[in-house]
Scaffold this motif. Structure first.
Motif: not given
Lengths: 169, 472
Positions: B430-456
């Motif tokens: 679990l620690l190894s995962i949380l260490l990575v989330t210090r750098l990488v966002p826990v929610v995918s930003l680009w996928e959220m933006q894509q979702s916003r573009l193709i849905s309303k």
């Protein structure tokens, strides 16, 4: 001769970006010399951009053909070289050969696909061109690669389409 | 007669692109991280305890039966962390929009598989060679396994290679999925995060060709990961459980292992989504839709647990040979009978009767509660399987050659070092995962933006819904 200038127009709406792409086409800029930069994937052709063609789909097909050929040669060859009748079945028993054929077909397709990814990725482009950090906030960048004598024309087209800012690198 | 669409626009309260970027890639991320830091320090302390447990396990090593709890813990971690990325892969291939906010949590499970590959090393040292009995019985006598005429250490080599491959493919997939977000951090982050993101984003500018290759790499590595996961589960379950017990012959068991991996992966993602909402500031991105959709899959895999268990069990039940009876006694009705019934209730009965209710599934609290129950139940299940298997040491020649479990081993209780291991190793994953989330966002930003573009968000008469377009 490679293009030496990269001109970027930044737009706050996708519509304006698409208009800039239309403007560049109308102004005679060749397809492939201008591109769109986005912070999220848009469907292919959404901006009327040049759709890059790849040949990755050929690799698994080629690998599968090689795999099934090898499998047939391997199974038929060994059974003909050592003709032992098993369970009263023919020497070349198709149903037994199918298993090996399936395995090697899949193996060939998988290996060829991995090779295909590496091959089609080509060498990294070290000349990254003009860029703006706001693109990852949702702004649209239209980038034109051109020679010195076309820079002003490119800037004019991008400005006409309503660019918020124009950068040259 | 209705002749036109009943759909009308609704107010869009989802975070804008700029707000999402600031929250997930910019300075907004640091605001919620103080509690997380404390939690990570606790995990680090537990990880040290786990490593101490391994060291003392080696020092106080009286035979392979002492490593049962270690094998169970590694098996449990493989079940959870190995299965989690499948939650990102399978729905994405079907273009499910709901999975986007939790895809990153799922893919990060692959990070822990790299830790798992290292944790396999002590177990490989304790896995007996195929020629375990050759000193007494001669070189041609080998213990029963799936490796008929292979070299003596074939299981060791292939298990290590397969798990390392799983870790590499999984890490590569998680990295590829994170490249656009790393580009966003490069553009909007600061300090060490920005420096690392700049190196890792590798000149990603969002050109159509870069997006195209990104999608292809995700698709291909996803397919490879799925195939490798099946293979690793197949090898691990057969070499570290089935082959360890004289007389246990079971072709269904590897698939039981796989299906529990999917079940645990879903439970892990549900818990991760809940924790991310609770402490990670992602409540605007992860909602009821994710819990409901994940909950449905978890209910399905819960029902499949019984199907696969029963398919396996009924063969032994009706077989009734001496070895079949002994195997049932070892794993079900013998020294671990109470554990078996606890597992039966925690992994099947309780989650089934919790998740069967739509009101519970469609809530923010129901699926996480079921997920905790399932994960704990599966931990006990791995103890039931691996501790029992590693305690079935064939200590006389007749036992080794007749392939029938003779004397039934007694219940193996954990000692203090086993407890260290059981607490510490999952904490390390679990620690190894949380260490990575210090750098990488826990929610995918680009996928959220894509979702916003193709849905309303829309209204259908008086009801609310999300209209989703699925181009290409």
């Amino acid at each position: 001769m490679a293009a030496s200038n990269s001109v970027l127009g930044l737009y706050d709406t996708p519509d304006a970006g698409a208009n800039a792409m239309d403007g560049l086409k109308s102004a005679g800029f060749a397809l492939g010399t201008f591109d769109v930069l986005t912070g999220t994937p848009y469907p292919e052709g959404a901006f009327g951009e040049h759709v890059p063609q790849h040949r990755l789909f050929r690799f698994p097909f080629f690998g599968a053909m090689v795999g099934i050929t090898l499998a047939i040669l391997f199974t038929a060859g060994t059974q003909l070289a050592y003709p032992v009748v098993t369970g009263g079945k023919p020497i070349l028993a198709v149903f037994a050969m199918l298993i090996i054929a399936y395995e090697l077909t899949m193996l060939g397709a998988v290996i060829a696909t991995v090779v295909g990814i590496i091959f089609e990725s080509r060498l990294p482009n070290l000349n990254l061109g003009a860029y703006d950090a706001r693109i990852t906030e949702g702004y649209i960048g239209i980038v034109v690669e051109c020679e010195d004598d076309k820079v002003e024309e490119a800037r004019g087209v991008l400005q006409t389409a309503g660019a918020l800012e124009i950068k040259t690198a | 007669m209705v002749t036109s669409s009943l759909i009308t626009d609704a107010v869009d309260e989802r975070p804008s692109n700029i707000e999402a970027t600031a929250t997930l890639a910019g300075e907004g991320r640091t605001a919620v991280s103080s509690g997380l830091k404390l939690f990570m320090w606790i995990l680090a302390a537990l990880s040290v305890i786990g490593i101490v447990g391994i060291v003392f396990r080696f020092i106080n090593d009286d035979g392979r039966q002492d490593w049962g709890y270690y094998a169970a813990t590694v098996g449990w971690m493989l079940t959870i962390f190995g299965g989690a990325p499948m939650v990102a892969i399978a729905p994405a291939l079907a273009k499910a929009n709901w999975v986007r906010p939790v895809a990153r949590i799922a893919s990060l499970g692959a990070v822990a598989t790299s830790v798992l590959a290292l944790l396999l090393i002590p177990l490989l040292f304790k896995l007996p060679a195929l020629t375990e009995f050759s000193e007494v019985l001669g070189d041609d006598v080998r213990r029963r396994s799936i490796w008929f005429d292979s070299p003596d250490y074939a299981p060791h080599f292939w298990n290590a290679l397969s798990l390392a491959t799983l870790a590499l493919v999984g890490m590569f997939m998680a990295y590829v999925m994170a490249i656009p977000d790393l580009a966003a951090i490069r553009d909007h982050g600061s300090g060490w995060k920005q420096r690392w993101a700049k190196k890792l984003a590798r000149g990603f500018h969002g050109r159509p060709q870069q997006w195209e290759w990104l999608k292809m790499r995700i698709g291909i590595t996803g397919a490879l990961y799925f195939a490798t996961l099946m293979f690793v589960n197949f090898l691990f379950s057969l070499d570290f459980a089935v082959s360890m017990v004289p007389g246990w012959k079971d072709s269904v068991f590897p698939f039981y292992h796989v299906i529990t991996s999917f079940q645990a992966g879903l439970a892990f993602v549900i818990l991760g989504a809940w924790a991310s909402r609770r402490w990670g500031g992602t409540e605007k991105f992860i909602g009821q839709e994710q819990m409901w959709s994940l909950g449905k899959f978890m209910l399905a895999t819960t029902l499949l647990w019984f199907y696969f268990f029963y398919s396996s069990f009924i063969v032994f039940w009706y077989g009734r040979s001496e070895s079949d009876t002994a195997t049932i006694k070892l794993l079900v009705s013998g020294p671990y009978i109470y554990l078996f019934w606890t597992v039966f209730f925690l992994v099947f009965i309780i989650p089934w009767w919790v998740m069967i209710w739509n009101k519970v599934r469609d809530s923010l609290w129901g699926p996480p509660i079921a997920a905790v129950i399932i994960l704990f139940g599966l931990f006990l299940d791995r103890i039931r399987i691996y501790v029992a298997s590693w305690s079935a040491v064939p200590d006389d020649l007749e036992l080794a050659t007749t392939s029938i479990l003779g004397d039934m081993p007694e219940t193996m209780w954990p000692d203090i070092f086993d407890i260290f291991i059981m607490v510490g190793l999952p904490a390390l994953g679990l620690l190894s995962i949380l260490l990575v989330t210090r750098l990488v966002p826990v929610v995918s930003l680009w996928e959220m933006q894509q979702s916003r573009l193709i849905s309303k968000p829309i209204r259908f008469l008086r009801g609310h819904a999300l209209l989703v377009g699925k181009p290409d």
